[in-house]
Design an enzyme around this catalytic site. Structure first.
Site, PDB file in Angstrom:
ATOM      1  CE  LYS A  13      -1.903  -1.003   3.957  1.00 15.61           C
ATOM      2  NZ  LYS A  13      -1.207  -2.276   4.245  1.00 15.61           N
ATOM      3  NE  ARG A  88      -3.808  -1.133   9.996  1.00 16.04           N
ATOM      4  CZ  ARG A  88      -2.749  -0.594   9.398  1.00 16.04           C
ATOM      5  NH1 ARG A  88      -2.724   0.675   9.101  1.00 16.04           N
ATOM      6  NH2 ARG A  88      -1.712  -1.345   9.103  1.00 16.04           N
ATOM      7  NE  ARG A 127       7.377  -3.041   6.099  1.00 13.41           N
ATOM      8  CZ  ARG A 127       6.055  -2.835   6.181  1.00 13.41           C
ATOM      9  NH1 ARG A 127       5.435  -2.113   5.261  1.00 13.41           N
ATOM     10  NH2 ARG A 127       5.368  -3.363   7.178  1.00 13.41           N
ATOM     11  NE  ARG A 160       7.040  -0.755  10.383  1.00 11.61           N
ATOM     12  CZ  ARG A 160       5.928  -0.648   9.648  1.00 11.61           C
ATOM     13  NH1 ARG A 160       5.968  -0.076   8.446  1.00 11.61           N
ATOM     14  NH2 ARG A 160       4.783  -1.092  10.107  1.00 11.61           N
ATOM     15  NE  ARG A 171       2.101  -5.087  11.542  1.00 13.77           N
ATOM     16  CZ  ARG A 171       3.053  -4.721  10.699  1.00 13.77           C
ATOM     17  NH1 ARG A 171       4.229  -5.306  10.736  1.00 13.77           N
ATOM     18  NH2 ARG A 171       2.832  -3.785   9.824  1.00 13.77           N
TER      19      ARG A 171
HETATM   20  P1  ADP Z   1       2.337  -1.758   3.188  1.00 17.23           P
HETATM   21  O1  ADP Z   1       2.354  -0.257   3.160  1.00 17.23           O
HETATM   22  O2  ADP Z   1       1.102  -2.333   2.580  1.00 17.23           O
HETATM   23  O3  ADP Z   1       2.596  -2.304   4.554  1.00 17.23           O
HETATM   24  P2  ADP Z   1       4.894  -1.618   1.725  1.00 17.23           P
HETATM   25  O4  ADP Z   1       4.584  -0.719   0.592  1.00 17.23           O
HETATM   26  O5  ADP Z   1       5.688  -1.066   2.844  1.00 17.23           O
HETATM   27  O6  ADP Z   1       3.515  -2.284   2.282  1.00 17.23           O
HETATM   28  O7  ADP Z   1       5.591  -2.937   1.149  1.00 17.23           O
HETATM   29  C1  ADP Z   1       6.024  -4.003   2.007  1.00 17.23           C
HETATM   30  C2  ADP Z   1       7.404  -4.487   1.559  1.00 17.23           C
HETATM   31  O8  ADP Z   1       7.284  -5.171   0.308  1.00 17.23           O
HETATM   32  C3  ADP Z   1       8.408  -3.366   1.326  1.00 17.23           C
HETATM   33  O9  ADP Z   1       9.692  -3.832   1.694  1.00 17.23           O
HETATM   34  C4  ADP Z   1       8.329  -3.103  -0.179  1.00 17.23           C
HETATM   35  O10 ADP Z   1       9.566  -2.622  -0.690  1.00 17.23           O
HETATM   36  C5  ADP Z   1       7.987  -4.486  -0.729  1.00 17.23           C
HETATM   37  N1  ADP Z   1       7.078  -4.442  -1.887  1.00 17.23           N
HETATM   38  C6  ADP Z   1       6.050  -3.563  -2.130  1.00 17.23           C
HETATM   39  N2  ADP Z   1       5.415  -3.870  -3.279  1.00 17.23           N
HETATM   40  C7  ADP Z   1       6.017  -4.982  -3.776  1.00 17.23           C
HETATM   41  C8  ADP Z   1       5.821  -5.791  -4.964  1.00 17.23           C
HETATM   42  N3  ADP Z   1       4.836  -5.520  -5.841  1.00 17.23           N
HETATM   43  N4  ADP Z   1       6.646  -6.849  -5.124  1.00 17.23           N
HETATM   44  C9  ADP Z   1       7.608  -7.139  -4.217  1.00 17.23           C
HETATM   45  N5  ADP Z   1       7.862  -6.422  -3.101  1.00 17.23           N
HETATM   46  C10 ADP Z   1       7.077  -5.352  -2.875  1.00 17.23           C
HETATM   47  P1  ADP Z   2       1.459  -1.849   7.656  1.00 19.88           P
HETATM   48  O1  ADP Z   2       0.801  -1.242   6.460  1.00 19.88           O
HETATM   49  O2  ADP Z   2       2.725  -2.532   7.345  1.00 19.88           O
HETATM   50  O3  ADP Z   2       0.517  -2.676   8.485  1.00 19.88           O
HETATM   51  P2  ADP Z   2       1.406   0.720   9.020  1.00 19.88           P
HETATM   52  O4  ADP Z   2       2.606   1.550   8.984  1.00 19.88           O
HETATM   53  O5  ADP Z   2       0.226   1.117   8.224  1.00 19.88           O
HETATM   54  O6  ADP Z   2       1.897  -0.740   8.683  1.00 19.88           O
HETATM   55  O7  ADP Z   2       0.914   0.568  10.529  1.00 19.88           O
HETATM   56  C1  ADP Z   2       1.783   0.175  11.571  1.00 19.88           C
HETATM   57  C2  ADP Z   2       0.990   0.055  12.867  1.00 19.88           C
HETATM   58  O8  ADP Z   2       0.449   1.347  13.217  1.00 19.88           O
HETATM   59  C3  ADP Z   2      -0.236  -0.856  12.808  1.00 19.88           C
HETATM   60  O9  ADP Z   2       0.101  -2.220  13.037  1.00 19.88           O
HETATM   61  C4  ADP Z   2      -1.097  -0.277  13.935  1.00 19.88           C
HETATM   62  O10 ADP Z   2      -0.628  -0.652  15.211  1.00 19.88           O
HETATM   63  C5  ADP Z   2      -0.839   1.219  13.799  1.00 19.88           C
HETATM   64  N1  ADP Z   2      -1.836   1.868  12.893  1.00 19.88           N
HETATM   65  C6  ADP Z   2      -1.599   2.479  11.706  1.00 19.88           C
HETATM   66  N2  ADP Z   2      -2.736   2.954  11.175  1.00 19.88           N
HETATM   67  C7  ADP Z   2      -3.734   2.632  12.044  1.00 19.88           C
HETATM   68  C8  ADP Z   2      -5.144   2.818  12.055  1.00 19.88           C
HETATM   69  N3  ADP Z   2      -5.789   3.438  11.049  1.00 19.88           N
HETATM   70  N4  ADP Z   2      -5.832   2.325  13.116  1.00 19.88           N
HETATM   71  C9  ADP Z   2      -5.230   1.704  14.135  1.00 19.88           C
HETATM   72  N5  ADP Z   2      -3.913   1.483  14.186  1.00 19.88           N
HETATM   73  C10 ADP Z   2      -3.151   1.937  13.152  1.00 19.88           C
END
Ligand code: ADP
Ligand code: ADP
Ligand code: ZN
Length: 214
Positions: A13, A88, A127, A160, A171
């Protein structure tokens, strides 16, 4: 253009939201980034949020909703925005709806980036996040030029705390239980768009442009 990104943690995302924000010149609003900035700056909000984040749990709705609604009232959001990581939960989506309804607005697209749980584990394990600017990389799929060093600011990269394997499964469980119901919620509103998130980053982005228009 008002866009929401849906999808499991690690689905990509954030990666796609950054590209969309750049192409369509709208702000990228990530609640995870906002919480991490608060943790780094040692704010009260950061301290509260950290206790939940470290356990792989969601931060309570009441700590999230007002924060986002305030952010959406800022000047730069007038022409639209991309929300990444919010809503979320169903109550968060309802609170966003109510705030938009007050100004006669609504979400245009909810883009669901679909990635099965099996792929998520390797995405999150690889990541790496920059401690300086928050940029995201991947050891295999989005490597930096110099190992362990951010391409944009030169700071150190870390895994992280909540990307450690013991927290990732928690998660994912939380995602299926609390966030996945939003797919139906936005489908019923007629704004849901699904993309296959297992493709290369560039191909996922191309699919999204196909939805939003070039
Ligand atoms: P989110 O915001 O949904 O948690 P991220 O954008 O941070 O996800 O992506 C999670 C991990 O996967 C990151 O290390 C990113 O560089 C990698 N990633 C994102 N999109 C892709 C893809 N299409 N193919 C492979 N790896 C990806
Ligand atoms: P990812 O896309 O990899 O799950 P984020 O960076 O979006 O990671 O979120 C990391 C953490 O921050 C989540 O696991 C949660 O604890 C908190 N968080 C982020 N956005 C929200 C939300 N909208 N509501 C509740 N918790 C959140
Ligand atoms: Zn950096």
């Amino acid at each position: 253009m008002k866009i929401i990104m849906l999808g499991a943690p690690g689905a990509g995302k954030g990666t796609q939201a950054k590209k969309i924000a750049e192409k369509y010149q709208i702000p990228h609003i990530s609640t995870g980034d906002i919480f991490r900035a608060n943790i780094k700056n040692g704010t009260e909000l950061g301290k509260k949020a950290k206790t939940y984040m470290d356990q792989g749990l969601l931060v309570p709705d009441e700590l999230v909703c007002d924060l986002v609604v305030d952010r959406l009232q800022q000047e730069d959001c007038k022409k639209g925005y991309i929300l990444d990581g919010f809503p979320r939960t169903i109550p968060q989506a309802e609170s966003l709806d109510a705030a938009l309804c007050e100004i006669g607005a609504s979400i245009d697209y909810a883009i669901d980036v679909e990635v099965p749980d099996e792929n998520i584990v390797s995405r999150m394990g690889g990541r790496r996040a920059c401690v300086g600017c928050g940029a995201t990389y991947h050891l295999v799929y989005a490597p930096t030029k110099a190992e362990g060093i951010c391409d944009s600011c030169g700071a150190e990269l870390i895994l992280r705390d909540d990307d450690k394997p013991e927290t990732v499964q928690k998660r994912l469980d939380v995602y299926h239980e609390q966030t996945q119901p939003l797919i139906d919620f936005y489908s019923q509103k007629g704004v849901l768009k699904e993309v296959d998130g297992t493709m290369d980053m560039e191909d996922v982005f191309t699919a999204i442009i196909g939805i939003l228009g070039a």
